[in-house]
Motif scaffolding. Structure first.
Motif, mmCIF file in Angstrom:
data_model
loop_
_atom_site.group_PDB
_atom_site.id
_atom_site.type_symbol
_atom_site.label_atom_id
_atom_site.label_comp_id
_atom_site.label_asym_id
_atom_site.label_seq_id
_atom_site.Cartn_x
_atom_site.Cartn_y
_atom_site.Cartn_z
ATOM 1 N N LEU A 171 -19.435 -7.066 15.849
ATOM 2 C CA LEU A 171 -19.914 -5.736 16.195
ATOM 3 C C LEU A 171 -21.298 -5.751 16.834
ATOM 4 C CD1 LEU A 171 -18.754 -3.683 13.058
ATOM 5 C CD2 LEU A 171 -17.604 -3.945 15.261
ATOM 6 N N SER A 172 -21.865 -6.938 17.029
ATOM 7 C CA SER A 172 -23.213 -7.013 17.596
ATOM 8 C C SER A 172 -23.161 -7.263 19.098
ATOM 9 C CB SER A 172 -24.022 -8.135 16.928
ATOM 10 O OG SER A 172 -23.576 -9.404 17.368
ATOM 11 N N ALA A 173 -24.122 -6.689 19.822
ATOM 12 C CA ALA A 173 -24.219 -6.912 21.263
ATOM 13 C C ALA A 173 -24.560 -8.368 21.561
ATOM 14 C CB ALA A 173 -25.281 -5.989 21.860
ATOM 15 N N GLN A 174 -25.298 -9.010 20.652
ATOM 16 C CA GLN A 174 -25.655 -10.417 20.851
ATOM 17 C C GLN A 174 -24.409 -11.302 20.867
ATOM 18 O OE1 GLN A 174 -27.132 -8.350 18.711
ATOM 19 N NE2 GLN A 174 -29.227 -8.214 19.482
ATOM 20 N N TRP A 175 -23.477 -11.005 19.958
ATOM 21 C CA TRP A 175 -22.248 -11.809 19.919
ATOM 22 C C TRP A 175 -21.416 -11.559 21.169
ATOM 23 C CZ3 TRP A 175 -16.771 -11.275 18.499
ATOM 24 C CH2 TRP A 175 -16.179 -12.510 18.211
ATOM 25 N N LEU A 176 -21.362 -10.294 21.626
ATOM 26 C CA LEU A 176 -20.629 -9.979 22.850
ATOM 27 C C LEU A 176 -21.196 -10.756 24.026
ATOM 28 C CD1 LEU A 176 -18.677 -8.443 24.640
ATOM 29 C CD2 LEU A 176 -20.216 -6.477 24.566
ATOM 30 N N LEU A 177 -22.524 -10.810 24.140
ATOM 31 C CA LEU A 177 -23.145 -11.573 25.224
ATOM 32 C C LEU A 177 -22.821 -13.058 25.116
ATOM 33 C CD1 LEU A 177 -26.706 -10.031 25.736
ATOM 34 C CD2 LEU A 177 -24.810 -10.086 27.360
ATOM 35 N N ALA A 178 -22.839 -13.589 23.899
ATOM 36 C CA ALA A 178 -22.541 -15.005 23.708
ATOM 37 C C ALA A 178 -21.091 -15.312 24.099
ATOM 38 C CB ALA A 178 -22.799 -15.405 22.255
ATOM 39 N N VAL A 179 -20.164 -14.422 23.720
ATOM 40 C CA VAL A 179 -18.761 -14.612 24.085
ATOM 41 C C VAL A 179 -18.586 -14.487 25.598
ATOM 42 C CG1 VAL A 179 -16.441 -13.629 23.882
ATOM 43 C CG2 VAL A 179 -17.853 -13.894 21.839
ATOM 44 N N ALA A 180 -19.270 -13.510 26.202
ATOM 45 C CA ALA A 180 -19.203 -13.345 27.652
ATOM 46 C C ALA A 180 -19.755 -14.579 28.366
ATOM 47 C CB ALA A 180 -19.967 -12.091 28.074
#
Length: 201
Positions: A105-114
């Motif tokens: 649910l974190s934007a940081q994880w989304l960026l890392a996955v992207a």
């Protein structure tokens, strides 16, 4: 010329971030010589040649032809791709890693996955180009407008359940000739329609 060139070396990435070299790459969407580029950019031919050698060294520009002009040979170059993407691989050990902050649910994880997505697809694209083969991919890109944060949460839950069901239906661990594919589903506020002063809920 490639549609998209993938840059995964730090030195090549640095070359594209230099303002003069970035402008040269843009101008070299069509073939041109150092003299032509110097006139367009208002720079000396020697300076343009210096930057072109740097770009050529990293494979970002390529020789199209050599023309004889009097007692000189004029080299005509063009960019090796219409556009470039810098792979997170160029950042080495400081590249984002989903394993370091596995909070879905974190934007940081989304960026890392992207970032991992760009790195993986970039490597596949480079390998496919060398082998003369296309990379099998599928992408959905769209927008949804939620009436409330509660609706967004319910949507995320239903989407997660639907994807989990599809994965369970088609995943075959015993398939000896099967090939694994990574699936990434992301939801974030749209930059085009984010209203000033809103918190993105």
């Amino acid at each position: 010329m490639l549609d998209v060139g993938v840059i995964d070396e730090p030195a090549a990435a640095a070359a594209t971030l230099d303002p003069v070299r970035a402008r040269l790459l843009h101008e070299l969407a069509s073939p041109a010589s150092a003299s032509t580029l110097a006139a367009r950019l208002g720079l000396s031919r020697q300076k343009v040649n210096y930057h072109l050698r740097g770009l050529e060294r990293h494979g970002l520009v390529e020789l199209v032809e050599e023309r004889r002009k009097g007692n000189m040979t004029e080299r005509v170059l063009r960019a090796s791709a219409q556009a470039y993407v810098i792979s997170p691989a160029a950042a080495g050990p400081v590249a984002p890693d989903p394993a370091r902050s596995p909070d879905r649910l974190s934007a940081q994880w989304l960026l890392a996955v992207a970032a991992r997505l760009v790195q993986d697809v970039g490597a596949l694209l480079t390998a496919g180009t060398r082998a003369g083969r296309r990379v099998a991919t599928f992408t959905i890109d769209g927008e949804v407008r939620f009436a409330s944060a509660a609706d967004r949460a319910r949507f995320a839950t239903e989407l997660s359940d639907a994807v989990a069901g599809l994965v369970a239906k088609y995943h075959d661990e015993s398939a000896t000739r099967g090939r694994r594919h990574r699936i990434v589903v992301a939801l974030h506020p749209s930059m085009r329609h984010t209203e000033e002063g809103r918190d993105g809920a």
